[in-house]
Design an enzyme around this catalytic site. Structure first.
Site: not given
Ligand code: MRU
Length: 340
Positions: A50-51, A223
């Site tokens: 994720r991220g 995102d």
């Molecule tokens: O639901 P997730 O864990 O994928 O959400 C991730 C985030 O909101 C992060 O802050 C974002 O992707 C930035 S990653 C460099």
């Protein structure tokens, strides 16, 4: 660039995508090996990886596995693109490989090139933003925008890593980040691995520490960032931005070029993923809300650009008013193919 980072979220070797199973951290560091595009799609859907930048790179290698497995580029792009709607990096990763594959090129070379550009851009974010934190070393962050979320370096953690390397006394306030605890499970784990001083705080404690004068700045990843600078990021980011403004603290957003979506004029056009109710109604597998209670579970919120002090990009630190110009001058290979 050889890796000097203690944490790497994923890598490709021997015809398999290897990734850290982020659901198991911090208890266990389990490496999964995926050989099918369907497995990569499932890993993205379940937040095993994720991220935003990391799911873009994982999807790029998912396209490679699809090509090797005799799937069509159309099938693979649709499958991977249906996993999570908010992070635009996912679609940039898919389209970057698909464009090369459809023209008869090598999907693996395209995916590896994409991963290298993401890692390089995160390093550039670190170099560009570090000086902001040398005099503001007590920094609050939300969610995980470290190496786990980006392959290496991170976005929000990259400037803090570089500033610390230059001798700044960096201290990180880590929001736990309900409901899936990306802060307390993942950001704290990364910081602990590197020996960076930090404290995990409940999501609703940020305002307390800001008002007490114990926070110098806030930094988050993103995102998807619309053309006007509105920022979609993990649910709760908007509240941190508003409270930072109330307390006269700078609010920084760090992101590679793949996270900027010039096709969305404002944040209102950004699709927000709504996840299962159980993530809110239960904690560690145990129901905490009364049976019969319902929940809502948006995974992201949108922070209006007026709350952003500056974007930390691979091209430098950019105020919202200068964003349009910075986006026009970003490198050609950072613009994506545009099918999302
Ligand atoms: O639901 P997730 O864990 O994928 O959400 C991730 C985030 O909101 C992060 O802050 C974002 O992707 C930035 S990653 C460099």
């Amino acid at each position: 660039m050889p890796s000097t980072m203690p944490v790497r979220a994923l890598w490709y070797s021997g015809g398999r995508l290897h990734l850290i199973d982020q659901r198991k951290l911090p208890g266990r560091k389990v490496i999964l090996q995926l050989s099918k595009v369907e497995q990569v799609a499932e890993a993205i859907r379940t937040l095993t990886v994720r991220g935003a930048p990391a799911i873009g790179v994982a999807a790029a290698f998912g396209m490679v596995l699809a090509a090797r497995g005799g799937r069509s580029s159309r099938f693979a792009a649709k499958l991977l693109g249906s996993t999570r709607p908010t992070a635009v990096d996912l679609f940039v990763g898919i389209d970057t490989v698909r464009g090369v594959w459809d023209r008869g090129g090598d999907p693996l070379a395209a995916a590896e090139g994409y991963r290298e550009r993401i890692v390089e851009q995160c390093h550039q974010i670190g170099e560009a933003g570090a000086s902001l934190f040398e005099r503001r070393p007590r920094v609050l962050t939300h969610c995980n925008a470290g190496a786990l979320a980006t392959v290496e370096w991170g976005t929000s953690l990259a400037p803090l890593r570089v500033a610390r390397g230059r001798g700044a006394p960096i201290f990180v306030w880590v929001d736990e980040t309900r409901p899936l605890l990306q802060g307390s499970r993942l950001t704290a784990w990364e910081l602990r691995e590197e020996g960076i001083p930090h404290a995990v705080i409940a999501d609703n404690a940020g305002g307390y520490f800001m008002r007490a004068g114990e926070v110098d700045a806030v930094i988050v990843g993103a995102d998807r960032i619309a053309r006007n600078g509105d920022v979609a990021n993990k649910i709760g980011t908007y509240e941190k931005a508003v409270v930072a403004r109330e307390n006269h603290l700078p609010f920084y957003v760090a992101a590679p070029w793949s996270t900027f979506d010039v096709r969305r004029s404002t944040g209102r056009a950004i699709p927000v993923e709504e996840r299962a109710e159980g993530e809110v109604l239960e904690f560690a597998g145990h129901r905490t809300a009364p049976s019969g209670s319902r929940a809502r579970n948006p995974a992201f919120d949108v922070t209006p650009a007026r709350y952003v002090t500056a974007f930390i990009t691979p091209g430098g630190v950019v105020r919202p008013a200068g964003l349009a110009r910075a986006l026009r001058s970003r490198p050609e290979d950072a613009r994506g193919q545009g099918s999302w």
